[in-house]
Design an enzyme around this catalytic site. Structure first.
Site, PDB file in Angstrom:
ATOM      1  N   LYS A 289       0.837  -1.196   0.000  1.00 31.91           N
ATOM      2  CA  LYS A 289       0.000   0.000   0.000  1.00 31.91           C
ATOM      3  C   LYS A 289       0.873   1.247   0.000  1.00 31.91           C
ATOM      4  CE  LYS A 289      -0.579   0.270   5.042  1.00 31.91           C
ATOM      5  NZ  LYS A 289       0.158   1.536   5.225  1.00 31.91           N
ATOM      6  N   LYS A 318       0.876  -0.588   9.757  1.00 30.94           N
ATOM      7  CA  LYS A 318       2.012   0.083   9.126  1.00 30.94           C
ATOM      8  C   LYS A 318       1.742   1.571   8.906  1.00 30.94           C
ATOM      9  CE  LYS A 318       4.400  -3.648   8.861  1.00 30.94           C
ATOM     10  NZ  LYS A 318       3.734  -4.194  10.037  1.00 30.94           N
ATOM     11  N   ASP A 319       2.837   2.325   8.682  1.00 31.81           N
ATOM     12  CA  ASP A 319       2.762   3.769   8.466  1.00 31.81           C
ATOM     13  C   ASP A 319       1.833   4.113   7.303  1.00 31.81           C
ATOM     14  OD1 ASP A 319       5.546   5.072   9.886  1.00 31.81           O
ATOM     15  OD2 ASP A 319       5.506   2.926   9.485  1.00 31.81           O
ATOM     16  N   LYS A 320       1.223   5.288   7.404  1.00 30.92           N
ATOM     17  CA  LYS A 320       0.414   5.779   6.286  1.00 30.92           C
ATOM     18  C   LYS A 320       1.304   6.434   5.231  1.00 30.92           C
ATOM     19  CE  LYS A 320      -3.192   9.015   4.895  1.00 30.92           C
ATOM     20  NZ  LYS A 320      -4.196  10.024   5.301  1.00 30.92           N
ATOM     21  N   GLN A 413       2.527   7.606  14.868  1.00 30.59           N
ATOM     22  CA  GLN A 413       1.555   6.761  14.172  1.00 30.59           C
ATOM     23  C   GLN A 413       0.622   6.080  15.157  1.00 30.59           C
ATOM     24  OE1 GLN A 413       4.901   6.726  13.985  1.00 30.59           O
ATOM     25  NE2 GLN A 413       5.614   5.843  12.065  1.00 30.59           N
TER      26      GLN A 413
END
Length: 687
Positions: A289, A318-320, A413
């Site tokens: 993503k 997970k991080d954006k 996050q």
């Protein structure tokens, strides 16, 4: 919102264990600058981009590194204080063997596993322990160094135990430490040394259906003492029984027999629900993503597949603002159907690959860690007039953190870095069972995009039906809560039903965010109060063992006054608790701080159970310090006149930065450790 009441997201003074100057730079200017890939339990990466999978060191930086490492040499025994025996790096090279060189499990030759030099060091250590001059009240440890590979650690543990049964091996931050086993000493007071050796070798072999019998013993009280010792120390692993023995002359005697416990077998009678569960289809895949939250990506996939978000399982969020790769499992979807969908999802910043059938879902935390490939742009000195070279400042900063580690804060996050109301504030309201207030916080938003417009409309009108018409379809959590409120009303019961309508993991996320913020503040207070010293009342991970599922577990221990005075433990072993209903708090000033902080947030009577939301928060322990592993880095000096690929890349991505250098880093972190926190410590600046 009462700002004084919801104050957990307010900034706090972060503490540090490193005192280098650092440098300035920018991260996440482009998605390609921050790439994250999960490391599975078997050590494999889900996916790593070819261009950033390796970060070589230039000869100039390597020279700088050697100078810096020389300065840091005295810190290499950080985890081996007191009377510990130390092995030099040259000795370690003898037994840092590759996976392909590992012997089979039944080949446990210590010289082969460790190499001659280190094996001899172990023998000398054993002679020291056996020496009559060795003081029993002084702890003796032998550090064997760091082993990132789990299989390699397993073989070393087995080899040590089989050769020297009276030793125990402990893993801390991938470091193997050898010490005398107190359980062995206790058993040796009851039986002979030969029997003690044979019993611990039997225990370590874990051969199914095997048994061990102690020598004949007619003293009932003595047999009782053996039973008590075994049940107290190994009751979960073995079971014991005394039985009668008749010799050839007809004499009767008794002996203690030991066998491994059988794993609990499921009942033969199965319910219809269990039978249906056996027939459920699970499909695993790798999710790639870009610029999407994990939960948002799950929402997209759930909507397209016609399943619930709770049908997806994953090891971590997970991080954006990054490119991320992670393993996922979806329930009730076949591999064929998922393959048909793979072309559709690419339009939404998502792609899926490595689609395969699997037998079970994933669990949170069921991974070895995460691998990061990061570019820091526009690297420059904090003070232009400062006389030191930029490469020296960078080298000093990275090497300091590489050796000393960093305070293991939860990163932004964990709380949400864009919303005006953070996740921990919502979690605090849920812990206080203020369901309506939690919903209002959840729908608080700033901005004019469609999602924010819909949220503002709900807060102004409290009309869930109208808001549903405005809320974009991919905002799965918001729509679930709104549907429940539309059905049950905007009161405590309706809002409770709203929270119940979203997956259990999502509800838990907000609670964990609140507890994480408390942990962050506790970590700062701990460093400010006690620094890098282990003090009486601290909590440490004392031993590492494997539970029945094969996962690594650790037991927490309260440091005594004598252990603190003797420097028995290292700061790398110190842990702080995440608040919950099944944890110990430190027995020093930090413990008092926890009590005062919980009271300040109105949680002094909190049981950390929310029955109405089916949430139980047992709490956990988190290491105070974290360390980047397999760290590589290079400072790239750009050349305005050049036309090479590196120069073009830097100038194209940083057109207004006057060709400033950029720093590439590659490293691994344990689960739930944050690369942004590591970078903040390296650069000594907010990102």
């Amino acid at each position: 919102m009462d700002e004084g009441e919801y104050s957990t997201s307010c900034s706090f003074s972060k503490s540090s264990i490193n005192y280098h100057i650092g440098f300035l730079g920018s991260i996440k200017k482009h998605l390609e600058d921050f790439v994250v890939a999960e490391i599975s339990l078997n050590g494999n990466l889900d996916k790593v981009t070819d261009s950033q999978s390796e970060v070589p060191e230039s000869s100039e930086m390597q020279s700088c590194n050697n100078k810096q490492r020389a300065k840091m040499q005295h810190l290499e025994d950080l985890g081996s204080p007191g009377e510990n025996v130390k092995i030099s790096n040259t000795d370690l090279q003898a037994f840092q063997i590759n996976d392909t060189a590992l012997p089979s499990e039944d080949v446990l030759d210590l010289d082969f596993v460790l190499g001659d030099a280190v094996s001899e060091a172990v023998v000398q250590f054993v002679m020291l322990l056996k020496s009559p001059d060795c003081k029993s009240d002084i702890s003796q440890n032998l550090s064997l160094g760091f082993f990132p590979d789990k299989n390699q650690r397993t073989i070393i543990h087995r080899a040590i135990r089989q050769r020297f049964p009276f030793l125990m091996t402990i893993t801390n931050q991938n470091e193997i430490v050898v010490k005398e086993d107190p359980c062995y000493k206790e058993l040796h007071h009851l039986v002979s040394e030969e029997e003690s050796d044979k019993f611990f070798q039997f225990l370590d072999s874990k051969i199914k259906n095997s048994t061990f019998t102690f020598q004949n013993d007619d003293n009932k009280e003595h047999r009782k003492a053996i039973h008590h010792f075994l049940n107290k120390n190994f009751g979960k692993l073995v079971e014991t029984k005394s039985f009668m023995i008749v010799d050839e002359c007809g004499h009767h005697s008794s002996a203690v027999n030991v066998r491994f416990r059988e794993k609990n077998k499921p009942s033969r009678k199965r319910t219809s629900a269990q039978s249906q569960e056996d027939d459920v289809t699970y499909t695993g895949f790798t999710l790639h993503k870009e610029n999407l939250e994990t939960l948002e990506a799950v929402g997209h996939l759930a909507s397209l597949l016609g399943v619930l978000p709770s049908d997806f399982s994953y090891a971590g969020i997970k991080d954006k603002r990054a490119i991320t790769y992670q393993t996922m499992v979806v329930k009730k979807v076949t591999p064929e159907r998922l393959k048909e969908l793979s072309h559709t999802v690419q339009k939404k910043g998502i792609s899926i690959s490595n689609i395969h059938p699997t037998s079970q879902p994933l669990r949170l935390g069921h991974l070895a860690g995460n691998h990061f490939d990061i570019i820091v742009r526009d690297v420059k000195k904090k003070m232009l007039e400062y006389s030191r070279e930029l490469k020296d400042l960078v080298c000093e900063a990275v090497e300091n953190v590489k050796v000393k580690g960093f305070v293991n804060y939860y990163g932004p996050q964990r709380f949400g870095s864009v919303q005006s109301v953070k996740a921990d504030q919502i979690g605090l309201a849920l812990l206080k069972k203020e369901m309506v207030k939690a919903v209002k916080l959840f729908f608080t938003a700033e901005g004019n995009d469609p999602v924010c417009v819909a949220k503002k409309h709900f807060l102004e009108t409290e009309d869930a039906k109208e808001t549903l018409a405005l809320m974009p379809n991919h905002k799965v959590r918001e729509r679930m809560i709104l549907r429940a409120i539309n059905r049950f009303g905007f009161g405590e019961d309706g809002c409770t039903q709203g929270w119940l309508s979203i997956p259990h993991g999502m509800r838990l996320f907000y609670i964990h965010a609140c507890c994480s913020q408390i942990w962050n503040e506790a970590a700062s207070y701990r460093i400010q109060t006690y620094g890098n010293h282990v003090v009486q009342g601290d909590l440490v991970f004392n031993t590492t063992y494997e539970d029945n599922s094969g996962l690594s577990c650790q037991e927490v221990h309260v440091v005594s006054a004598k252990e603190a005075t003797d420097n028995f433990y290292s700061i790398v072993q110190v842990v702080l608790p995440m608040p919950g209903n099944n944890i110990k708090y430190p027995e020093n000033k930090l413990g008092d701080w926890y009590k005062e902080t919980l009271k300040r947030h109105g949680l002094e009577l909190c049981k950390f159970r929310i029955n109405s939301l089916k949430l139980n928060i047992p709490g956990c322990y988190r290491r105070l310090l974290a360390f980047p592993k397999n760290l590589k880095y290079q400072l790239h000096e750009t050349n305005v006149l050049g036309t090479n690929k590196e120069t073009i890349l830097a100038n194209d991505l940083c057109p207004n930065s006057d060709s400033l250098p950029y720093l590439s880093l590659s490293f691994d972190l344990n689960p739930s450790c944050y690369a942004t926190v590591c970078l903040q410590e390296i650069m000594k600046s907010d990102l």
